[in-house]
Design a protein around this motif. Structure first.
Motif, mmCIF file in Angstrom:
data_model
loop_
_atom_site.group_PDB
_atom_site.id
_atom_site.type_symbol
_atom_site.label_atom_id
_atom_site.label_comp_id
_atom_site.label_asym_id
_atom_site.label_seq_id
_atom_site.Cartn_x
_atom_site.Cartn_y
_atom_site.Cartn_z
ATOM 1 N N LEU A 6 0.835 -1.206 0.000
ATOM 2 C CA LEU A 6 0.000 0.000 0.000
ATOM 3 C C LEU A 6 0.867 1.252 0.000
ATOM 4 N N VAL A 7 1.938 1.213 0.785
ATOM 5 C CA VAL A 7 2.799 2.398 0.880
ATOM 6 C C VAL A 7 3.540 2.619 -0.434
ATOM 7 N N ILE A 8 4.138 1.552 -0.969
ATOM 8 C CA ILE A 8 4.948 1.774 -2.178
ATOM 9 C C ILE A 8 4.067 2.046 -3.391
ATOM 10 N N ASN A 9 2.832 1.523 -3.395
ATOM 11 C CA ASN A 9 1.940 1.872 -4.500
ATOM 12 C C ASN A 9 1.535 3.337 -4.445
ATOM 13 N N THR A 10 1.452 3.889 -3.230
ATOM 14 C CA THR A 10 1.186 5.323 -3.120
ATOM 15 C C THR A 10 2.406 6.109 -3.597
ATOM 16 N N MET A 11 3.589 5.582 -3.321
ATOM 17 C CA MET A 11 4.802 6.207 -3.845
ATOM 18 C C MET A 11 4.748 6.223 -5.377
ATOM 19 N N LEU A 12 4.214 5.151 -5.959
ATOM 20 C CA LEU A 12 4.068 5.099 -7.418
ATOM 21 C C LEU A 12 3.090 6.177 -7.891
ATOM 22 N N GLU A 13 2.040 6.388 -7.096
ATOM 23 C CA GLU A 13 1.079 7.418 -7.502
ATOM 24 C C GLU A 13 1.688 8.811 -7.427
ATOM 25 N N ILE A 14 2.702 8.979 -6.575
ATOM 26 C CA ILE A 14 3.369 10.283 -6.503
ATOM 27 C C ILE A 14 4.379 10.421 -7.647
ATOM 28 N N SER A 15 5.208 9.381 -7.822
ATOM 29 C CA SER A 15 6.393 9.560 -8.660
ATOM 30 C C SER A 15 6.462 8.636 -9.868
ATOM 31 N N GLY A 16 5.533 7.697 -9.987
ATOM 32 C CA GLY A 16 5.584 6.780 -11.122
ATOM 33 C C GLY A 16 6.458 5.571 -10.881
ATOM 34 N N SER A 17 7.077 5.485 -9.702
ATOM 35 C CA SER A 17 7.917 4.335 -9.387
ATOM 36 C C SER A 17 7.645 3.906 -7.954
ATOM 37 N N ARG A 18 7.587 2.610 -7.724
ATOM 38 C CA ARG A 18 7.288 2.123 -6.374
ATOM 39 C C ARG A 18 8.405 2.462 -5.390
ATOM 40 N N PHE A 19 9.590 2.745 -5.909
ATOM 41 C CA PHE A 19 10.718 3.051 -5.033
ATOM 42 C C PHE A 19 11.032 4.551 -5.026
ATOM 43 N N GLY A 20 10.236 5.320 -5.758
ATOM 44 C CA GLY A 20 10.488 6.754 -5.816
ATOM 45 C C GLY A 20 11.587 7.120 -6.788
ATOM 46 N N LYS A 21 11.914 6.195 -7.708
ATOM 47 C CA LYS A 21 12.925 6.555 -8.709
ATOM 48 C C LYS A 21 12.310 7.586 -9.654
ATOM 49 N N GLY A 22 13.069 8.596 -9.957
ATOM 50 C CA GLY A 22 12.564 9.650 -10.837
ATOM 51 C C GLY A 22 11.902 10.791 -10.084
ATOM 52 N N LEU A 23 11.817 10.695 -8.753
ATOM 53 C CA LEU A 23 11.170 11.771 -7.993
ATOM 54 C C LEU A 23 12.112 12.969 -7.807
ATOM 55 N N MET A 24 13.355 12.666 -7.401
ATOM 56 C CA MET A 24 14.294 13.759 -7.109
ATOM 57 C C MET A 24 14.899 14.310 -8.393
ATOM 58 N N ARG A 25 15.211 15.576 -8.364
ATOM 59 C CA ARG A 25 16.062 16.146 -9.400
ATOM 60 C C ARG A 25 16.916 17.213 -8.735
ATOM 61 N N ILE A 26 18.015 17.545 -9.374
ATOM 62 C CA ILE A 26 18.845 18.607 -8.806
ATOM 63 C C ILE A 26 18.056 19.902 -8.953
ATOM 64 N N GLY A 27 17.737 20.514 -7.834
ATOM 65 C CA GLY A 27 16.931 21.734 -7.864
ATOM 66 C C GLY A 27 15.532 21.539 -7.316
ATOM 67 N N GLY A 28 15.174 20.323 -6.984
ATOM 68 C CA GLY A 28 13.842 20.117 -6.422
ATOM 69 C C GLY A 28 13.321 18.716 -6.631
#
Lengths: 243, 477
Positions: free
Chosen positions: B254-276
């Motif tokens: 449930l938690v990692i699927n919500t992470m997918l809903e935020i960032s498109g990846s269950r592990f949050g890959k692709g969420l961070m970028r330099i600058g935000g």
């Protein structure tokens, strides 16, 4: 005892019944599509790609792609990601696509030998532990890959094939080779994740040794960074020719 | 020793190399061996090939202050481990990477190189060795464990790693990019990638908007929750309490699927970028996160309530894999494993959190490490709810990168779910990155696992191992 039963009731039934038809929630980045006419800054997109996955003829190599979505952000809307998570292939060249991927042509002999039961041994050879965690998740109560007779076993001697994750570090090259050679024939080799297929973000590292793949052809490629459990399970089922 | 000759700095602050005081080796040794403080990092930075600068990052956890100090050493110096055992790994690493010998180091064995290493032998005829790995029985990363046993009892365990070595530090130095930082350790994607991004942002003078900072912190706590839930389940699985293994396994989903809903990846890959961050949390998503947290909290409370009240569970977890508070402090353990032994060390006190107080389960056994996770799941849930309310303003893209300052250093830390993550970026006189140094919490804690299994049954190794759940690739780099 009653406490335990109460929790079981609370959990309800968590299994995904329709593994074949299940979709992944929005925002998931599946097979990318390039609108060739609209794409004017190919070079810029290629430069933005951390793994050089975009080819000169405007296709994307899923074996290299880590689905980070960076190309979509610089392409002014010409590149987008579909939600299609079924992007496994039996041939390396089939992974170089634009929007659609050729379905895997299941071989009759594979279906005959492994179709009912496939035991796999997993080797992490430099993997960052995300593909490993997704492979573990394949066996949890949501995805339950075991229902198809597919299992991950403890010894290569019990296995019908080896699942490789990671770019294959120099330090793991021998252990990987030994594991594969300890697996009785007929056996299959499955590469899961961008690292295993192409080196991924580690392709330029001088600490990796990918000569293993020159000696041992891969039977099934399952791209991703990491590959989603539904991608993994559907990929294996397609390869086995299961419905 | 009062920290007078050091430079006090803030987490994620850019410091000039020339501002760092150079002290005599004796003073350096006294500072490092002062047990009122914790040595958070000890590393070599070479200047012009011939000068070996030995830096120590010293944390004053009671007052939430960070200090840095430097001394210059030759190709050999008296080992600091003799006075401060917790730096034993740092010295072994220094010896392996630079050939600088800490003379008198009690056990100067390799860190990430295994070839030709002879394990400790016992001349006791009743003892035998058990070798495990690098390829293990499950879906897990590679490492070699060598047990020295008497019957079923483990007398000594040596853990030799390095199989996953991919040269991440060198690659990040040559080409610092967020995607590589995400793959330092995939289970700590958010932890490592956020620390990397903050380091680069500080060096290039980028101002990240408050909303992006909050989203990063929310993601970090979600990562912590997800892994901790999965870990309690994994501990339960190893003692064949399958109800918890399965139910907590799907609760983690449930938690990692919500992470997918935020960032498109269950592990949050692709969420961070330099600058935000690349993805915002809008009102709809906020609602989803809140209802997910309620659902998860309900399930975890029920399941853990049943699990920690179950006599068979307790009899397997209590007194198993014990690390005393004194021992944990002595060897410099960090993260939930340290807190479970009663050592209150949590890097979030150096971060931008309101009224943060670490939680501790105290006992130091497998039970404590499992219960510690339960406490932290609860804490993270409350923190996320609070931070969701703080989300305000819009996501802004900061101004374009400026050049890195010359001869400078930026030390960025955070509390990943395993413990303190520390990235050090050092620039040279032209402003190029001269060194990228990563410290994953596993670097400290593997030795804790080796000590935890002593005098335990070898069959208890898996549950001890799961209770630590350390990173192989984060260690091997």
């Amino acid at each position: 005892m009653f406490k335990t039963l109460k929790t079981v009731k609370l959990q309800k039934n968590q299994i995904i019944k329709d593994i074949r038809g299940r979709e992944i929630k929005p925002k998931f980045r599946g097979i990318p599509v390039i609108d060739e006419a609209k794409l004017t800054n190919l070079a810029e997109c290629q430069k933005a790609c951390p793994t050089c996955a975009i080819t000169n003829d405007k296709k994307i190599d899923l074996g290299k792609c880590i689905f980070c979505g960076e190309c979509a952000r610089v392409s002014n809307g010409a590149i987008s990601f579909t939600r299609n998570h079924k992007y496994s292939a039996a041939k390396r060249e089939d992974l170089i696509v634009n929007g659609e991927i050729n379905p895997i042509a299941a071989k009759e002999e594979i279906t005959k030998i492994f179709g009912q039961s496939l035991k796999l041994r997993q080797v992490s050879a430099g993997g960052c532990n995300s593909c490993e965690m997704e492979l573990n998740a394949c066996s949890n109560a949501n995805f339950d890959i075991g229902r198809y007779g597919i299992d991950f076993v403890a010894s290569p001697r019990h296995a019908d094939g080896v699942v490789i994750t990671g770019p294959v570090t120099k330090n793991m090259a021998k252990a990987l080779e030994d594991t594969l050679l300890s697996t009785p024939e007929p056996r299959i080799v499955i590469a899961v994740g961008a690292c295993a297929i192409s080196g991924g973000v580690f392709q330029d590292s001088d600490e990796i040794d990918r000569t293993f793949f020159e000696r041992h052809p891969v039977d099934l490629y399952i791209p991703g960074c990491p590959a989603h459990p539904l991608t993994i399970i559907n990929g294996i089922l397609d390869y086995l020719g299961c419905k | 020793m009062v920290m007078t000759k050091t430079l006090k700095f803030k987490n994620n602050e850019v410091i000039k190399k020339s501002d760092i005081p150079v002290v005599e080796f004796n003073d350096f040794m006294l500072m490092v061996s002062d047990t009122h403080y914790r040595v958070a990092n000890l590393f070599i930075n070479k200047e012009e090939e011939y000068q070996n600068n030995l830096y120590a990052v010293i944390a004053d956890d009671k007052n939430a202050e960070l200090h840095i100090v430097k001394t210059i050493v030759g190709n050999e110096y008296p080992s600091l481990t003799l006075r401060r055992p917790s730096v034993h790994m740092f010295e072994r690493e220094i010896y392996e990477n630079y050939g600088i010998c800490p003379a008198g180091h009690p056990f100067l064995k390799p860190v990430r190189v295994n070839e030709g290493y002879e394990f400790l032998k016992s001349d006791d005829l009743q003892s035998h060795e058990v070798a495990v790995g690098p390829v293990h029985a499950g879906i897990i990363e590679p490492g070699h464990f060598r047990f020295l046993c008497q019957g079923e009892r483990v007398m000594h365990l040596e853990i030799q790693l390095g199989w996953q070595h991919r040269g991440v530090e060198k690659m990040l130095k040559n080409n610092p990019n967020i995607w590589l930082a995400e793959s330092i350790s995939g289970d700590t994607t958010i932890g490592h990638s956020s620390v990397f991004a903050r380091g680069i942002e500080a060096l290039s003078g980028m101002k990240v908007c408050g909303r992006a900072k909050t989203i990063r912190k929310i993601a970090l706590e979600m990562e912590r929750m997800a892994i901790h839930i999965g870990d309690i389940g994994a501990i339960a699985g190893d003692i064949a309490y399958l109800t918890a293994a399965e139910t907590l396994g799907v609760t983690r989903t449930l938690v990692i699927n919500t992470m997918l809903e935020i960032s498109g990846s269950r592990f949050g890959k692709g969420l961070m970028r330099i600058g935000g961050v690349n993805f915002d949390i809008d009102e709809e998503l906020k609602g989803k996160i809140v209802s997910m947290l309620e659902e998860v909290d309900n399930r975890v409370t029920e399941m853990c309530g049943a699990m920690f009240a179950n006599a068979t569970v307790l009899s397997r977890l209590e007194h198993t894999g014990l690390v005393s508070c004194k021992r944990a402090e002595e060897i410099g353990m960090v993260g939930p494993a340290a807190r479970a032994s009663g050592v209150i060390v949590d890097n979030r006190i150096y971060g931008d959190y309101k009224d943060f107080t670490p939680v501790s389960a105290q006992n130091g056994d497998v039970w404590a490490r499992a219960y510690q996770r339960y406490l932290e799941i609860k804490q993270s849930k409350d923190m996320i709810l609070e931070m969701l309310d703080e989300l305000e303003g819009n996501l802004e893209t900061p101004a374009i990168l400026s050049d890195y300052p010359k001869d400078s250093m930026c030390i960025t830390m955070t509390e990943g779910w395993r413990g303190e993550i520390c990235h050090v970026i050092i620039t040279d006189k032209s402003g190029a990155i001269q060194q990228y140094k990563i410290k994953d919490p596993s670097f400290h804690n593997w030795f804790g696992l080796a000590l935890a299994v002593r005098n335990n049954q070898i069959s208890d190794f898996p549950v001890c191992n799961k209770s630590f759940n350390l990173s192989y690739c984060g260690f091997d780099l």
